[in-house]
Design a protein around this motif. Structure first.
Motif, mmCIF file in Angstrom:
data_model
loop_
_atom_site.group_PDB
_atom_site.id
_atom_site.type_symbol
_atom_site.label_atom_id
_atom_site.label_comp_id
_atom_site.label_asym_id
_atom_site.label_seq_id
_atom_site.Cartn_x
_atom_site.Cartn_y
_atom_site.Cartn_z
ATOM 1 N N LYS A 90 6.718 7.763 13.517
ATOM 2 C CA LYS A 90 6.610 6.784 12.437
ATOM 3 C C LYS A 90 5.628 7.290 11.382
ATOM 4 C CE LYS A 90 9.260 3.713 14.497
ATOM 5 N NZ LYS A 90 9.577 4.455 15.727
ATOM 6 N N VAL A 91 5.683 6.692 10.207
ATOM 7 C CA VAL A 91 4.765 7.044 9.124
ATOM 8 C C VAL A 91 3.762 5.913 8.933
ATOM 9 C CG1 VAL A 91 4.548 7.485 6.642
ATOM 10 C CG2 VAL A 91 6.410 8.526 7.945
ATOM 11 N N VAL A 92 2.493 6.274 8.859
ATOM 12 C CA VAL A 92 1.437 5.301 8.578
ATOM 13 C C VAL A 92 1.099 5.384 7.094
ATOM 14 C CG1 VAL A 92 -0.936 4.611 9.079
ATOM 15 C CG2 VAL A 92 0.505 5.527 10.904
ATOM 16 N N ASN A 93 1.237 4.266 6.394
ATOM 17 C CA ASN A 93 0.888 4.189 4.975
ATOM 18 C C ASN A 93 -0.354 3.320 4.824
ATOM 19 O OD1 ASN A 93 3.185 5.663 3.905
ATOM 20 N ND2 ASN A 93 4.418 3.896 4.512
ATOM 21 N N ILE A 94 -1.404 3.890 4.258
ATOM 22 C CA ILE A 94 -2.678 3.182 4.079
ATOM 23 C C ILE A 94 -2.986 3.090 2.592
ATOM 24 C CG2 ILE A 94 -5.140 3.148 4.652
ATOM 25 C CD1 ILE A 94 -4.474 4.941 7.060
ATOM 26 N N ILE A 95 -3.307 1.899 2.133
ATOM 27 C CA ILE A 95 -3.706 1.685 0.743
ATOM 28 C C ILE A 95 -5.108 1.088 0.746
ATOM 29 C CG2 ILE A 95 -3.132 0.643 -1.477
ATOM 30 C CD1 ILE A 95 -0.297 0.223 -0.472
ATOM 31 N N ALA A 96 -5.992 1.615 -0.068
ATOM 32 C CA ALA A 96 -7.357 1.096 -0.168
ATOM 33 C C ALA A 96 -7.740 0.960 -1.631
ATOM 34 C CB ALA A 96 -8.338 2.024 0.550
ATOM 35 N N LYS A 97 -8.478 -0.080 -1.946
ATOM 36 C CA LYS A 97 -8.993 -0.243 -3.307
ATOM 37 C C LYS A 97 -10.253 -1.096 -3.278
ATOM 38 C CE LYS A 97 -6.336 -4.331 -4.683
ATOM 39 N NZ LYS A 97 -5.386 -4.894 -5.648
#
Length: 576
Positions: A90-97
């Motif tokens: 699977k692909v882990v997508n992480i978004i941070a802001k």
């Protein structure tokens, strides 16, 4: 276990708002995508949570450094609840802001989604809020620039970040007080047949901090420390159940001190207590170099469960604590479980999932206060209000979403904002200008910011019963010039004030005032109310345009404020 979850539309997640075709993108937003390889996984083919924590920390740190323009270190991480596991491939997508910057610290929001490349499905794994601190430069302490929210979602997170920061600053004190009061009521530990000795689950391990574990300022990555802590916690949990445990949540924790290259990190873990389907593992990280004494780096509490082949929770064996410290940890784990449920129930769930009247007691006061203020801030950030009526410079707006009617009343007064705040904060004086407040008594003052009142309102029909309300009033002064003064109101229940035959018990879901300083003498006041069946009869004719009583009520409020603005000027600051 292969990950399963529902498809997710990221545009609806409260943490992140992705505009169509990315017309606007937050300048601090960073993304990381990683394919889960066997080297990242445990023997069950699931991504190690320790590896995930390292990726989350790295992404969030880079976002913080983009905003700060200098090196940053992890100071704390709020509660994390892992909704799903992630399988190999699977692909882990992480978004941070960055949601908001304070003097030298900033809150970073982190969202983790999982993606199946073969089906195009995505689902949310977890979200978190981390606090990062900008390191001093040669010129001295860093003064961070302000975050400028542009979208409604960014404004919402910017506003809520101030309330979350308040929670973090008093978190340790709150937990200590709640544990001392709760454990005193628990009595002796229960003895169970065939219970597992807690000592059997004890784990101690040492790690040498090498350059790959640290940033360019030679400080150990916070995510690396968390990963090592998760490793020993998993071993402790496995020793209890002789099976592979699944980490479900990590309580809020703070880094007590820095760790550097060359440190020997001593990691200790033990199962504190078990419940029917979950267990709490306590973990401690300490560091030393050479012959120096141990330095406390971090402590955390992690909740594990064990799943069978069908993904159902297994019943866990009971624990037999060791004398003295073991019994203390055992009892504190019971108290923390209640605190954890309060936090999850009151803070983490959507506003529509919280019952209107929640029982109030000292153990959940801080979380009800947070929920109270946050609900008002969420209403304040909405930008799709419709002007329904205007009279005498008093404006009435309405908003209907998901079959819920909200209204707000807006006006300006020639009274300084701070004095307006103090005059409106005391609900006992509201009957001087609001005819709907027939009686108001203060039940108790929980602390400087939270007070409980009983309010009685007249009947809307001739010969009918009046209504009474038990209200929690939460006050907040501005964190900085970009915040308003706030007075938030919501219903609670008290065993000492049950409904009576003389009144119908009404309920308020979310109401209150925001008070904005527009100049030293002019203040903008906005009153909000999320109409419930108990409130609607009092404002229905105004909403329908058949009456303008709201105008006379808030004009009376304006006269009340202007007539009393000098009464506070003579009081010493301590009296305010």
């Amino acid at each position: 276990m292969t990950s399963k979850g529902n498809d997710v539309d990221d545009t609806q997640d409260p943490l992140f708002c992705q505009e169509a075709e990315e017309v606007y993108r937050n300048p601090t937003e960073l993304k990381m995508s990683q394919i889960v390889l066997p080297c990242h996984a445990n023997h069950c083919g699931e991504l190690s949570v320790g590896q995930l924590l390292k990726w989350m920390d790295s992404t969030a740190c880079l976002s913080a450094e983009r905003h700060a323009g200098c090196s940053c270190i992890t100071a704390s991480v709020d509660d994390i609840h892992f909704e799903h596991t992630i399988g190999v491939g699977k692909v882990v997508n992480i978004i941070a802001k960055v949601n908001r910057a304070f003097t030298s610290s900033m809150e970073v929001g982190i969202l983790v989604n999982c993606e199946d490349l073969y089906t195009d499905r995505q689902w949310k794994v977890c979200h978190a809020f981390a606090t990062f601190v900008a390191r001093r430069t040669e010129a001295g302490k860093v003064q961070l620039k302000q975050v400028l929210p542009r979208t409604q979602m960014e404004q919402m997170e910017y506003s809520l970040a101030a309330e979350r920061r308040r929670m973090r600053l008093i978190h340790a004190e709150i937990i200590t007080d709640l544990l001392s009061s709760s454990t005193a009521q628990l009595g002796e530990c229960q003895e169970y047949k065939d219970a597992v000795r807690a000592e059997r689950t004890r784990v101690e391990s040492v790690e040498l901090v090498l350059p790959p574990h640290a940033n360019h300022q030679v400080s150990t990555f916070g995510g690396q420390i968390m990963a090592w802590m998760e490793n020993v916690a998993t071993i402790a949990a496995s020793r209890l159940c002789n099976a592979h445990p699944t980490l479900r949540s990590i309580d809020m924790f703070h880094f007590r001190g820095p760790s550097h290259i060359g440190d020997r990190l001593v990691l200790k873990a033990i199962v504190n207590n078990t419940f029917k389907h979950s267990m709490e593992v306590g973990v401690c990280a300490e560091a030393y170099q050479g012959g120096e004494p141990l330095r406390h780096i971090n402590s955390a509490f992690m909740t594990f469960e064990v799943l069978d082949g069908d993904g159902k929770q297994c019943t866990l064996p009971r624990i037999r604590p060791e004398p003295v410290d073991g019994k203390r940890r055992y009892q504190e784990a019971v108290a923390r479980k209640k605190i954890r449920l309060d936090r999850k129930y009151i803070i983490s769930c959507n506003q529509t999932e919280v019952p209107v009247s929640v029982p109030w007691d000292p153990s959940n006061q801080i979380y009800l206060s947070y929920n109270n203020v946050s609900a008002l801030k969420l209403m304040d950030t909405r930008n799709n209000w419709v002007l329904t009526f205007e009279k005498n410079k008093v404006r009435l707006y309405t908003l209907e979403e998901n079959h819920v009617l909200c209204f707000k009343v807006e006006m300006h007064v020639s009274v300084p904002a701070e004095q307006t705040f103090h005059l409106l904060s005391d609900l006992r004086r509201r009957k001087e200008w609001d005819r709907h407040y027939e009686e108001c008594e203060m039940i108790t003052q929980a602390d400087e910011e939270d007070t409980l009142y009983r309010v009685a309102a007249p009947s809307v029909s001739k010969g009918g019963k009046g209504q009474d309300f038990i209200l929690l009033a939460s006050r907040r002064k501005p964190c900085d010039a970009r915040d308003p003064y706030l007075i938030a109101l919501r219903s609670v229940t008290l065993p000492t004030h049950l409904p009576t035959e003389d009144y119908t018990r009404g309920e308020v879901l979310c109401a209150g005032f925001t008070i904005w300083e527009e100049s030293s003498t002019v203040t903008k006041i906005t009153y909000y109310n999320q109409a419930t069946p108990g409130v609607l009869p009092y404002i229905s004719t105004d909403i329908a345009g058949l009456s303008s009583s709201f105008s006379s009520t808030f004009s009376a409020c304006s006269h009340f404020l202007e007539a009393n603005k000098d009464s506070l000027a003579a009081l010493p600051p301590s009296a305010l």
